[in-house]
Design a protein around this motif. Structure first.
Motif, PDB file in Angstrom:
ATOM      1  N   ALA A 209       3.720   0.988   2.787  1.00  0.00           N
ATOM      2  CA  ALA A 209       3.324   0.241   3.990  1.00  0.00           C
ATOM      3  C   ALA A 209       2.881  -1.156   3.595  1.00  0.00           C
ATOM      4  N   PRO A 210       3.008  -2.109   4.493  1.00  0.00           N
ATOM      5  CA  PRO A 210       2.628  -3.483   4.147  1.00  0.00           C
ATOM      6  C   PRO A 210       1.134  -3.692   3.997  1.00  0.00           C
ATOM      7  N   LEU A 211       0.339  -2.832   4.635  1.00  0.00           N
ATOM      8  CA  LEU A 211      -1.104  -3.018   4.604  1.00  0.00           C
ATOM      9  C   LEU A 211      -1.812  -1.706   4.296  1.00  0.00           C
ATOM     10  N   TYR A 212      -2.898  -1.800   3.577  1.00  0.00           N
ATOM     11  CA  TYR A 212      -3.759  -0.650   3.290  1.00  0.00           C
ATOM     12  C   TYR A 212      -4.403  -0.183   4.599  1.00  0.00           C
TER      13      TYR A 212
ATOM     14  N   ALA B 210       0.859  -1.173   0.000  1.00  0.00           N
ATOM     15  CA  ALA B 210       0.000   0.000   0.000  1.00  0.00           C
ATOM     16  C   ALA B 210       0.902   1.231   0.000  1.00  0.00           C
ATOM     17  N   MET B 211       0.408   2.302  -0.582  1.00  0.00           N
ATOM     18  CA  MET B 211       1.214   3.508  -0.682  1.00  0.00           C
ATOM     19  C   MET B 211       0.478   4.689  -0.074  1.00  0.00           C
ATOM     20  N   GLY B 212       1.237   5.625   0.423  1.00  0.00           N
ATOM     21  CA  GLY B 212       0.653   6.816   0.995  1.00  0.00           C
ATOM     22  C   GLY B 212       1.419   8.051   0.594  1.00  0.00           C
ATOM     23  N   TRP B 213       0.738   9.171   0.671  1.00  0.00           N
ATOM     24  CA  TRP B 213       1.369  10.478   0.496  1.00  0.00           C
ATOM     25  C   TRP B 213       1.220  11.245   1.803  1.00  0.00           C
ATOM     26  N   PHE B 214       2.296  11.915   2.177  1.00  0.00           N
ATOM     27  CA  PHE B 214       2.335  12.736   3.368  1.00  0.00           C
ATOM     28  C   PHE B 214       2.900  14.097   2.979  1.00  0.00           C
ATOM     29  N   ARG B 215       2.737  15.066   3.862  1.00  0.00           N
ATOM     30  CA  ARG B 215       3.342  16.368   3.620  1.00  0.00           C
ATOM     31  C   ARG B 215       3.745  17.001   4.950  1.00  0.00           C
TER      32      ARG B 215
ATOM     33  N   ASN C  68       0.294   5.805  10.520  1.00  0.00           N
ATOM     34  CA  ASN C  68       1.442   6.538   9.975  1.00  0.00           C
ATOM     35  C   ASN C  68       2.772   5.875  10.311  1.00  0.00           C
ATOM     36  N   HIS C  69       2.911   5.379  11.527  1.00  0.00           N
ATOM     37  CA  HIS C  69       4.185   4.804  11.939  1.00  0.00           C
ATOM     38  C   HIS C  69       4.457   3.455  11.281  1.00  0.00           C
ATOM     39  N   GLU C  70       3.468   2.912  10.601  1.00  0.00           N
ATOM     40  CA  GLU C  70       3.648   1.612   9.951  1.00  0.00           C
ATOM     41  C   GLU C  70       4.165   1.736   8.522  1.00  0.00           C
ATOM     42  N   TYR C  71       4.271   2.970   8.040  1.00  0.00           N
ATOM     43  CA  TYR C  71       4.891   3.187   6.731  1.00  0.00           C
ATOM     44  C   TYR C  71       6.399   3.057   6.928  1.00  0.00           C
TER      45      TYR C  71
ATOM     46  N   SER D 176      -4.557   1.427  -1.925  1.00  0.00           N
ATOM     47  CA  SER D 176      -4.288   0.010  -1.720  1.00  0.00           C
ATOM     48  C   SER D 176      -3.329  -0.523  -2.771  1.00  0.00           C
ATOM     49  N   TRP D 177      -2.841  -1.731  -2.570  1.00  0.00           N
ATOM     50  CA  TRP D 177      -1.857  -2.287  -3.485  1.00  0.00           C
ATOM     51  C   TRP D 177      -2.418  -2.423  -4.900  1.00  0.00           C
TER      52      TRP D 177
END
Length: 121
Positions: free
Chosen positions: A98-101, A32-37, A105-108, A51-52
């Motif tokens: 991250a491994p899961l959708y 799974a991917m995320g965007w942060f700023r 935040n700390h799991e990325y 999600s993946w």
């Protein structure tokens, strides 16, 4: 997984930008991917996740309806389309894996170096 963001720049309020995040490694499609700023002087905040498979996405309230996340697993790339930009969107933007959708935040556990987005008023 190594991540490299691109596409940042200077844009006027109301304008659009598309950020890209290119990933290396054969396992990109399983993450799974995320965007942060992170804006100057502020904490890093979550922007949105995908999600993946790319089927599911979710967004922070501050960007909902303006930003769209998508991914192309064949190209090992995730995108952040940003429309109707506001000066408050000025920040360094990071992609992360991250491994899961729906991960916290700390799991990325994989992060890019960031790309700067500046929105002028």
């Amino acid at each position: 997984v190594q991540l490299v963001e691109s596409g940042g720049g200077l844009v006027q309020a109301g304008g659009s930008l598309r950020l890209s995040c290119a990933a290396s490694g054969r396992t990109f499609s399983s993450y799974a991917m995320g965007w942060f700023r992170q804006a100057p002087g502020k904490e890093r905040e979550f922007v949105g996740g995908i999600s993946w498979s790319g089927v599911s996405t979710y967004y922070a309230d501050s960007v909902k309806g303006r930003f769209t996340i998508s991914r192309d697993n064949a190209k090992n790339t995730v995108y952040l389309q940003m429309n109707s930009l506001k000066p408050d969107d000025t920040a360094v933007y990071y992609c992360a894996a991250a491994p899961l959708y729906g991960a916290a935040n700390h799991e990325y556990n994989y992060w890019g170096q960031g790309t700067v987005v500046t929105v002028s008023s």
